[in-house]
Design a protein around this motif. Sequence first.
Motif: not given
Length: 234
Positions: A63-66, A83
Amino acid sequence: MLKKSLLLFSAACASASAESVSVYFGNGCFFDQQHTMVTRFEKLLLKRSGSDVTSVSAYAGGDSSSSDLCYHNEGEVEDYGKLGHAEVVELFIPDDKSLKDAAKVFFEDFTQLAPGQWTRQDVFDLGPEYRALVGIPGGVSGPYYSAIVEANSEVHNLNLKEGQGGDDDTIDTGVVWVMDSLKFPAYQAEVCLQFSDDNPAFSEPYSEKYHSLRDALFEEGTLRNTTCPTNYIC
């Protein structure tokens, strides 16, 4: 996050038909999953070879962006597991029938523990990083979900559940998380982790022809170098 998954696959998109859609599958270590999708689906059923192959090891389901996600490394830089992501293989599917065929290959890779109880073959890798998941545009509410349901019913009839991101491990449960790949896109893994041998406890080393796909897809532009530091495998 709502951008088309893995823009780094632009070269692969160009070689595929206009109707091609990006999907991903994960179930244990992505080394075996990538080999399975290349040999038993893309080459055998779609007759793809060389740089036409699109199956790429990636990270997804968090549920994270990078800009880049990374394998476990000493500095814990963008560590995919921390993450909430899992190891997957992303590939391009030309139509619904092909998606159903790919999903059947995926579902066939589960092992029966008891009547109605299924698990992954990779029993050595434990934790959410190795959970079973499928990523399709729109997830359970999208136009491709019916192909996943049909494939599942024709193989083992596992328990499909809507993934929320950062979901639990699925080993011994028969659960497969279904992700909306538009909300939970895949991120290419490091080049050195592409087309690698699986755990020797499960299989013999893969062929040199298979290993050579790493260079072929890198030269084609399907694979790109990431900004990740050196990891514990490479």
